[in-house]
Design a protein around this motif. Sequence first.
Motif, PDB file in Angstrom:
ATOM      1  N   SER A  22     -41.491 -11.454  12.645  1.00  0.00           N
ATOM      2  CA  SER A  22     -42.697 -11.906  13.342  1.00  0.00           C
ATOM      3  C   SER A  22     -43.216 -13.228  12.790  1.00  0.00           C
ATOM      4  O   SER A  22     -44.021 -13.892  13.443  1.00  0.00           O
ATOM      5  CB  SER A  22     -43.789 -10.832  13.246  1.00  0.00           C
ATOM      6  OG  SER A  22     -44.223 -10.665  11.898  1.00  0.00           O
ATOM      7  N   PHE A  23     -42.768 -13.629  11.591  1.00  0.00           N
ATOM      8  CA  PHE A  23     -43.200 -14.895  11.005  1.00  0.00           C
ATOM      9  C   PHE A  23     -42.123 -15.972  11.088  1.00  0.00           C
ATOM     10  O   PHE A  23     -42.314 -17.066  10.570  1.00  0.00           O
ATOM     11  CB  PHE A  23     -43.567 -14.692   9.524  1.00  0.00           C
ATOM     12  CG  PHE A  23     -44.816 -13.891   9.312  1.00  0.00           C
ATOM     13  CD1 PHE A  23     -46.069 -14.469   9.422  1.00  0.00           C
ATOM     14  CD2 PHE A  23     -44.739 -12.540   9.015  1.00  0.00           C
ATOM     15  CE1 PHE A  23     -47.217 -13.728   9.224  1.00  0.00           C
ATOM     16  CE2 PHE A  23     -45.878 -11.790   8.816  1.00  0.00           C
ATOM     17  CZ  PHE A  23     -47.126 -12.385   8.927  1.00  0.00           C
ATOM     18  N   ARG A  24     -40.998 -15.685  11.756  1.00  0.00           N
ATOM     19  CA  ARG A  24     -39.912 -16.653  11.844  1.00  0.00           C
ATOM     20  C   ARG A  24     -39.929 -17.375  13.197  1.00  0.00           C
ATOM     21  O   ARG A  24     -40.481 -16.866  14.183  1.00  0.00           O
ATOM     22  CB  ARG A  24     -38.560 -15.973  11.644  1.00  0.00           C
ATOM     23  CG  ARG A  24     -38.444 -15.189  10.350  1.00  0.00           C
ATOM     24  CD  ARG A  24     -37.061 -14.616  10.179  1.00  0.00           C
ATOM     25  NE  ARG A  24     -36.082 -15.641   9.829  1.00  0.00           N
ATOM     26  CZ  ARG A  24     -34.772 -15.464   9.899  1.00  0.00           C
ATOM     27  NH1 ARG A  24     -34.275 -14.309  10.358  1.00  0.00           N
ATOM     28  NH2 ARG A  24     -33.942 -16.425   9.546  1.00  0.00           N
ATOM     29  N   THR A  25     -39.317 -18.530  13.232  1.00  0.00           N
ATOM     30  CA  THR A  25     -39.219 -19.287  14.480  1.00  0.00           C
ATOM     31  C   THR A  25     -38.039 -18.778  15.301  1.00  0.00           C
ATOM     32  O   THR A  25     -37.188 -18.030  14.798  1.00  0.00           O
ATOM     33  CB  THR A  25     -39.035 -20.776  14.181  1.00  0.00           C
ATOM     34  OG1 THR A  25     -37.801 -20.959  13.469  1.00  0.00           O
ATOM     35  CG2 THR A  25     -40.175 -21.308  13.323  1.00  0.00           C
ATOM     36  N   ALA A  26     -37.981 -19.194  16.544  1.00  0.00           N
ATOM     37  CA  ALA A  26     -36.900 -18.747  17.425  1.00  0.00           C
ATOM     38  C   ALA A  26     -35.545 -19.210  16.910  1.00  0.00           C
ATOM     39  O   ALA A  26     -34.562 -18.463  16.950  1.00  0.00           O
ATOM     40  CB  ALA A  26     -37.142 -19.272  18.842  1.00  0.00           C
ATOM     41  N   ASP A  27     -35.476 -20.451  16.409  1.00  0.00           N
ATOM     42  CA  ASP A  27     -34.195 -20.959  15.894  1.00  0.00           C
ATOM     43  C   ASP A  27     -33.741 -20.166  14.678  1.00  0.00           C
ATOM     44  O   ASP A  27     -32.542 -19.887  14.519  1.00  0.00           O
ATOM     45  CB  ASP A  27     -34.327 -22.441  15.536  1.00  0.00           C
ATOM     46  CG  ASP A  27     -34.507 -23.316  16.764  1.00  0.00           C
ATOM     47  OD1 ASP A  27     -34.111 -22.867  17.861  1.00  0.00           O
ATOM     48  OD2 ASP A  27     -35.042 -24.428  16.625  1.00  0.00           O
TER      49      ASP A  27
END
Length: 382
Positions: free
Chosen positions: A37-42
């Motif tokens: 939930s704290f990571r980016t899509a890439d």
Amino acid sequence: MSSIAGTKSGLTWAVHISVVLLVALWLFPTLGLFVSSFRTADQITSSGWWAAMLPAERNESLRTGAPDSQVQQDGQWLIQGNLFEGATDATISSWGTSMRDIGAYAPGDTADMGEDGRLTVQENGDYRLVNSQEFSGRRGERVFVTIQTPPEFTLQNYKNMLLDPSNREGMTKAFFNTLTVVIPATIIPIVIAAFAAYALAWMRFPGRALLIAAVVGLLVVPLQLALIPLLKLHLAVGIGKGYLGVWLAHTGFGLPLAIYLLRNYMVGLPRDIIENAKVDGATDFQIFTKIILPLSFPALASFAIFQFLWTWNDLLVAMVFLIDATGETTVMTKQIVELLGTRGGNWEILATAAFISIVVPLAVFFALQRYLVRGLLAGSVK
């Protein structure tokens, strides 16, 4: 000696291993949702959540500058620049001029491409393409690179889902709609069941045994069996689809377990306390409010946990008794289902929405878990 009372069973190790496995099966998915939930899509598409603290690698195809950007220098034709075309923290760990061999060269190496010149690529993406003859064509040379990006965490996912009022896919309204359903649907059955359990445990009246048997029988009635008849009843009496209807539905479905659980606990309370209170002139209502309820708090908390978790995670009852065409009463479970349909590929959005939906149940469980076992074992030992 193995039969002596008080000695440990030989299967103790199996119990410990089972507990560890159950904890792991619950903990790892929850931790995965939290990290994702704290990571980016890439970051999510390039590596798993367990590698969130490590640099992520991905392969990309980039291009050098077009021939119209070439300049002549010391009798050579030169095209130079940066493959990333912008500020970035990414670095190049290996590169190549063919997709079949992306890792042919390390940063700083020079590739001889024959008539197309000699290409040098640095770790930060800077490149230098040199040729003895003028470059031709419209597009630059293609370079295949392996890019390393440092770990990246962001709060933007939560801002989009909770703090952006223009986001129709956000969870804020669904969160408060769920609280509007859950709080009354937990309190109402507890209050009614507490009165009923006291009457079945300590008051003498005709038909009490039949009522207890009916409560036990209702425990095995499938929920799905009563949905459509109950909805028709709500429509007939004018309740329709709304908060009142879903409150009554959750109350009816939760009462059998609540009465059974609380009655078993109240039966095990010391009889002397109640008899002494009656001798002192206390009424049944006074005994119930001042003696029974305080002593029954573990059982009340135990059922509250079950009822809260059931209503919070419910989708079926909400779909039947609550959901309308405008979406003004959409609960979190329904909102997540809609996100699966519209944003099924956006794992960062789905992970954030899922973790938001489990934060409150986790807080309730850990706050009241010390009462859970005491309430569940109520009446099992005399």
